[in-house]
Scaffold this motif. Structure first.
Motif, PDB file in Angstrom:
ATOM      1  N   TYR A 177       0.783  -1.289  -0.033  1.00  0.00           N
ATOM      2  CA  TYR A 177      -0.054  -0.070   0.043  1.00  0.00           C
ATOM      3  C   TYR A 177       1.045   1.235  -0.005  1.00  0.00           C
ATOM      4  N   VAL A 227      -6.406  -4.439   4.545  1.00  0.00           N
ATOM      5  CA  VAL A 227      -6.526  -2.940   4.262  1.00  0.00           C
ATOM      6  C   VAL A 227      -6.589  -2.334   5.495  1.00  0.00           C
ATOM      7  N   ALA A 259      -3.515  -1.298   7.144  1.00  0.00           N
ATOM      8  CA  ALA A 259      -2.918  -0.094   6.281  1.00  0.00           C
ATOM      9  C   ALA A 259      -3.815   1.046   6.639  1.00  0.00           C
ATOM     10  N   ILE A 310      -4.917   6.159   0.334  1.00  0.00           N
ATOM     11  CA  ILE A 310      -4.050   4.816   0.543  1.00  0.00           C
ATOM     12  C   ILE A 310      -4.637   4.177  -0.819  1.00  0.00           C
ATOM     13  N   ASP A 314      -3.510   0.807  -3.525  1.00  0.00           N
ATOM     14  CA  ASP A 314      -2.939  -0.314  -3.700  1.00  0.00           C
ATOM     15  C   ASP A 314      -1.648  -0.579  -4.849  1.00  0.00           C
TER      16      ASP A 314
END
Length: 76
Positions: free
Chosen positions: A4, A26, A29, A58, A60
Motif C-alpha cells: 500500500y 487494508v 494499512a 491509500i 494499492d
C-alpha cells in the motif's frame, strides 16, 4: 501481503509515497495511516502550524484508491 502507498494530500499539494509498505489487510494499512497522521499532526503542533484539512490517500499496488483518511479522523 499487499503493498500500500500512503499519499499525503492538502488543498494545494500531494506528496506521493513511492516506496509503500506491505500489510496483510487494508484495515492494517488504515491503522498505519491514522498513526502517521497523528505523528504528522504532533509535529505540526510543535511548529505551531496545524492543518487538519489534509488527508491520506491509500492506494494499492495497482494504483487503485482503497481508502482516504482525513487527518481530523486521527485526532479521535
Amino acid at each position: 501481503m499487499t503493498r500500500y502507498f500512503f499519499h499525503i494530500c492538502s488543498r494545494t499539494e500531494r506528496i506521493e509515497d513511492r516506496e509503500g509498505a506491505d500489510f496483510d489487510t487494508v484495515q492494517a494499512a488504515l491503522a498505519e495511516a491514522r498513526l502517521a497522521a497523528r505523528e504528522i499532526l504532533a509535529e505540526d503542533v510543535r511548529k505551531g502550524q496545524v492543518d487538519e484539512t489534509r488527508f491520506c490517500e491509500i492506494a494499492d499496488e495497482r494504483g487503485r484508491l482503497v481508502a482516504r483518511v482525513p487527518f481530523s479522523e486521527a485526532l479521535r
